[in-house]
Design a protein around this motif. Sequence first.
Motif: not given
Length: 160
Positions: A62-63, A65-67, A69-70
């Motif tokens: 999840l981290l 993926l979030a990275s 996306m950012c």
Amino acid sequence: MTEIPPLQPADGGRGRPNTASVIRAVVLVAGFVGIALAVRASADELEGSAFPSPAAMAVVLLLALASTMCSARAWSSLLPTVDRAVAHEAVYVCQLAKYLPVGGIAQAAAQLGMTVSSGAPAASVAAAWVVAMIAAIGAASIVGLAVVAVPGAPLVLRVV
């Protein structure tokens, strides 16, 4: 404020594969092959070792993926004349190139190449890359310093 129209596809809408399509296909195939080889090598090395829990792996996923996306949002924000979907695709597809033997170089070259081949000026893309890397280094430094400063933080947090 005047709205800047997005750039048109490099092939003029004729449906021919353009440079970005070729780069995308090569990076996807090579990236998936690289991931498969990295997973196999890691599994062989970890045989008999303690493996992270599924919950820990889910948090890391999840981290990551979030990275990503950012990073995609930042890339499209730095290049307002490039269609947002094109800029996001350049980031998402080229992340796979990190798993190749020349990972960092291949990832950067593919992302820049895909963005330029969509019609963006090379000078703007190069400047955006420099700004993105400075921002990434700054963010990593801030987070790294914060984690190191936490008293009693597990070693795994300090190493990662």
